[in-house]
Design an enzyme around this catalytic site. Structure first.
Site, mmCIF file in Angstrom:
data_model
loop_
_atom_site.group_PDB
_atom_site.id
_atom_site.type_symbol
_atom_site.label_atom_id
_atom_site.label_comp_id
_atom_site.label_asym_id
_atom_site.label_seq_id
_atom_site.Cartn_x
_atom_site.Cartn_y
_atom_site.Cartn_z
ATOM 1 C CB CYS A 1 5.299 -2.981 2.649
ATOM 2 S SG CYS A 1 3.262 -3.271 3.115
ATOM 3 C CB CYS B 1 -11.156 -11.678 -6.195
ATOM 4 S SG CYS B 1 -10.926 -12.234 -7.956
ATOM 5 C CB CYS C 1 2.206 -6.333 1.008
ATOM 6 S SG CYS C 1 1.715 -5.413 -0.204
ATOM 7 C CB CYS D 1 2.997 0.069 0.568
ATOM 8 S SG CYS D 1 2.312 -1.478 -0.330
ATOM 9 C CB CYS E 1 -1.254 -2.977 1.154
ATOM 10 S SG CYS E 1 -0.094 -2.953 2.604
#
Length: 172
Positions: free
Chosen positions: A83, A159, A80, A139, A136
């Site tokens: 984070c 995707c 991510c 976060c 995510c």
């Protein structure tokens, strides 16, 4: 139908809290990143590029065929961008022809069990149709969407926007 979707959006189980957060808005000692609830819009604007902010914090989408990881064939892990949580392994990446990096499953998935994966699925009706948003787990950054038209054995196509990711190659 619209009333049902509005009611579902308000239910707490659709809004999972960031993992590892005490609820007080502090630092998550497990990942040394701030939990979503404690990161202000100004802090996100300082940390992210305008395009990263638009996609991850405002649920935007990068233009198709424009992402830096679309044709990446290196071995490693996609994290991510907000984070640094590990999200997708390059081993599960494939070319879907849709214009965004595509994966058959999230990192940490075991069969159909995503409880140890770094992602959450959420209903998304913003386009006028029902889709499944991928965020995510740490976060709550918007990553992209998952569709049931991928290759076997999972038949899933995650995707994902390149700007929501940070690729870390495997060490030799």
């Amino acid at each position: 139908m619209a009333l049902l979707l509005r009611a579902l959006r308000g239910l707490r189980f659709l809004r999972a809290p960031a993992l590892g957060c005490s609820g007080s808005g502090g630092w998550d000692a497990g990942s040394l990143t701030k939990c979503k609830s404690s990161v202000s819009k100004d802090e996100w604007l300082k940390k992210l590029t305008p395009e990263q902010f638009h996609v991850t914090r405002e649920k935007g989408t990068e233009p198709p065929f424009s992402g830096i990881y679309l044709n990446n064939k290196e071995t490693g892990m996609y994290h991510c961008v907000c984070c640094d949580s590990p999200l997708f392994s390059s081993e599960k990446k494939y070319c879907s022809g849709t214009g965004w990096p595509s994966f058959t499953e999230a990192h940490g998935t075991s069969g159909s069990d995503e409880s140890h994966a770094g992602i959450l699925r959420r209903p998304d009706t913003s386009s006028g149709s029902v889709r499944t948003e991928v965020v995510c787990k740490q976060c709550e950054a918007h990553l992209g969407h998952v569709f049931p038209d991928g290759p076997g054995p999972t038949s899933q196509r995650f995707c994902i926007n390149s700007v929501a990711l940070n690729f870390k190659p495997s060490k030799p």
